[in-house]
Design a protein around this motif. Structure first.
Motif, PDB file in Angstrom:
ATOM      1  N   UNK A 153       0.826  -1.209   0.000  1.00  0.00           N
ATOM      2  CA  UNK A 153       0.000   0.000   0.000  1.00  0.00           C
ATOM      3  C   UNK A 153       0.858   1.256   0.000  1.00  0.00           C
ATOM      4  N   UNK A 154       1.991   1.202   0.679  1.00  0.00           N
ATOM      5  CA  UNK A 154       2.913   2.339   0.664  1.00  0.00           C
ATOM      6  C   UNK A 154       3.472   2.551  -0.741  1.00  0.00           C
ATOM      7  N   UNK A 155       3.805   1.462  -1.425  1.00  0.00           N
ATOM      8  CA  UNK A 155       4.296   1.573  -2.800  1.00  0.00           C
ATOM      9  C   UNK A 155       3.204   2.062  -3.746  1.00  0.00           C
ATOM     10  N   UNK A 156       1.976   1.592  -3.526  1.00  0.00           N
ATOM     11  CA  UNK A 156       0.862   1.983  -4.379  1.00  0.00           C
ATOM     12  C   UNK A 156       0.501   3.454  -4.181  1.00  0.00           C
ATOM     13  N   UNK A 194       4.086   6.977   4.586  1.00  0.00           N
ATOM     14  CA  UNK A 194       4.958   6.624   5.710  1.00  0.00           C
ATOM     15  C   UNK A 194       4.636   7.447   6.958  1.00  0.00           C
ATOM     16  N   UNK A 195       4.822   6.827   8.112  1.00  0.00           N
ATOM     17  CA  UNK A 195       4.714   7.555   9.374  1.00  0.00           C
ATOM     18  C   UNK A 195       6.026   8.260   9.699  1.00  0.00           C
ATOM     19  N   UNK A 196       7.123   7.616   9.360  1.00  0.00           N
ATOM     20  CA  UNK A 196       8.465   8.203   9.484  1.00  0.00           C
ATOM     21  C   UNK A 196       9.318   7.667   8.355  1.00  0.00           C
ATOM     22  N   UNK A 197      10.368   8.394   8.018  1.00  0.00           N
ATOM     23  CA  UNK A 197      11.276   7.940   6.978  1.00  0.00           C
ATOM     24  C   UNK A 197      10.761   8.248   5.588  1.00  0.00           C
ATOM     25  N   UNK A 198      11.406   7.645   4.593  1.00  0.00           N
ATOM     26  CA  UNK A 198      11.093   7.943   3.202  1.00  0.00           C
ATOM     27  C   UNK A 198      10.952   6.669   2.380  1.00  0.00           C
ATOM     28  N   UNK A 199      10.062   6.724   1.383  1.00  0.00           N
ATOM     29  CA  UNK A 199       9.958   5.696   0.368  1.00  0.00           C
ATOM     30  C   UNK A 199      10.030   6.407  -0.973  1.00  0.00           C
ATOM     31  N   UNK A 220      12.751   6.476  -8.068  1.00  0.00           N
ATOM     32  CA  UNK A 220      13.623   7.340  -8.873  1.00  0.00           C
ATOM     33  C   UNK A 220      14.045   8.581  -8.090  1.00  0.00           C
ATOM     34  N   UNK A 221      14.295   8.399  -6.798  1.00  0.00           N
ATOM     35  CA  UNK A 221      14.781   9.489  -5.970  1.00  0.00           C
ATOM     36  C   UNK A 221      13.721  10.456  -5.482  1.00  0.00           C
ATOM     37  N   UNK A 222      12.458  10.240  -5.858  1.00  0.00           N
ATOM     38  CA  UNK A 222      11.374  11.130  -5.446  1.00  0.00           C
ATOM     39  C   UNK A 222      10.392  10.386  -4.557  1.00  0.00           C
ATOM     40  N   UNK A 223       9.826  11.066  -3.532  1.00  0.00           N
ATOM     41  CA  UNK A 223       8.846  10.401  -2.669  1.00  0.00           C
ATOM     42  C   UNK A 223       7.669   9.854  -3.474  1.00  0.00           C
ATOM     43  N   UNK A 224       7.190   8.675  -3.085  1.00  0.00           N
ATOM     44  CA  UNK A 224       6.020   8.079  -3.737  1.00  0.00           C
ATOM     45  C   UNK A 224       4.827   9.013  -3.563  1.00  0.00           C
ATOM     46  N   UNK A 225       4.164   9.328  -4.677  1.00  0.00           N
ATOM     47  CA  UNK A 225       2.990  10.197  -4.596  1.00  0.00           C
ATOM     48  C   UNK A 225       1.873   9.506  -3.834  1.00  0.00           C
ATOM     49  N   UNK A 226       1.142  10.274  -3.042  1.00  0.00           N
ATOM     50  CA  UNK A 226       0.102   9.710  -2.189  1.00  0.00           C
ATOM     51  C   UNK A 226      -1.193   9.484  -2.951  1.00  0.00           C
TER      52      UNK A 226
END
Length: 269
Positions: free
Chosen positions: A45-48, A53-58, A61-67
């Protein structure tokens, strides 16, 4: 392509995932195993993009996964995600229509002709070219899952997310689906993440096997600590000892209660 940096996911006081640090190259096929409730589906679900994330980064290509879900990520669930009132062909064309901007998402003219051509091609590829005018209730379980895969692939995603897609299928049908997914992975050059409870399936399908488990457990506060990735193994020749160790973590072996010796005077006549 994908990187998690000290990734945590919590729901209130319930910590599901903690301290995930991973890197995934484009074209990897990651199978994920672990006991129920260890955060495998949450990671999908985080990848989708349906969870953040509650903390940290996903990062992708170097950019945060769009919500929000996007066409670069296709998803297939165990429960068949098809529209019962639409034919097989209409189901796949609908996946294309939903990618369009606008109020209705309807396809017209050239766009509709192109979508139909693409839908027929992908249905042929997954073995459903002879079912275009059938409805989902007229298909077997394996055929419905092929339809769900066709829907997911029509948008030409870079990443395919599979959440126990073959769990409800008979062993013979599962074998056919394994071969289908492997061939599509190679042809479309996909990066795949697949949740499974079948360890043999995990070692057969992927290029890497991840095992999710909790490293810290507080019996007085069972939700205080989350799961992390305890094994990250290349698929291939694996030490049988490690295989059985993982299998025992996922499906703890039944240990019968010790037999208490009965003294003669305690036996019934």
């Amino acid at each position: 392509m994908i990187e998690a940096r000290n990734l945590w996911k919590s729901y209130g006081d319930n910590v599901v995932l903690e301290r995930l640090n991973i890197k995934v190259q484009e074209g990897d096929f990651i199978t994920m195993v672990g006991a129920s409730g260890c955060g495998k589906s949450t990671f999908l679900k985080l990848l989708l993009g349906t969870e953040g994330p509650s903390k940290g980064e996903l990062l992708i290509d170097g950019q945060p996964v769009r919500q929000e879900p996007g066409p670069d990520r296709g998803v297939v669930f165990q429960k068949y995600s098809v529209f019962p009132h639409m034919t097989v062909l209409e189901n796949v064309m609908a996946a294309k229509a939903f990618q369009r901007k606008g109020v209705t998402g309807w396809l017209f003219g050239k766009a509709k002709t192109t979508a139909r051509k693409e839908a027929v091609a992908i249905l042929d590829q997954v073995g459903l070219g002879h079912t275009l005018e059938r409805y989902p209730h007229q298909l077997s379980g394996g055929m419905q899952q092929r339809l769900a895969i066709a829907q997911a692939l029509l948008g030409r995603p870079r990443i395919l997310l599979l959440d126990e897609p073959f769990g409800a299928l008979d062993p013979g049908i599962r074998g056919e689906m394994h071969q289908l997914v492997l061939s599509l992975w190679r042809e479309y050059k996909l990066t795949v993440f697949m949740v499974t409870h079948d360890l043999k399936e995990g070692f057969f399908l992927g290029t890497r096997l991840w095992v999710f488990d909790r490293l810290r457990i507080d019996p007085h506060a069972p939700d205080a600590y989350g799961a992390s990735i305890t094994y990250d193994l290349p698929v291939g020749d694996v030490d049988p000892k490690i295989y059985h160790e993982i299998d025992d973590d996922i499906r703890p072996a039944f240990t019968p209660a010790p037999q208490v010796e009965t003294l003669p005077h305690e036996q019934e006549n």
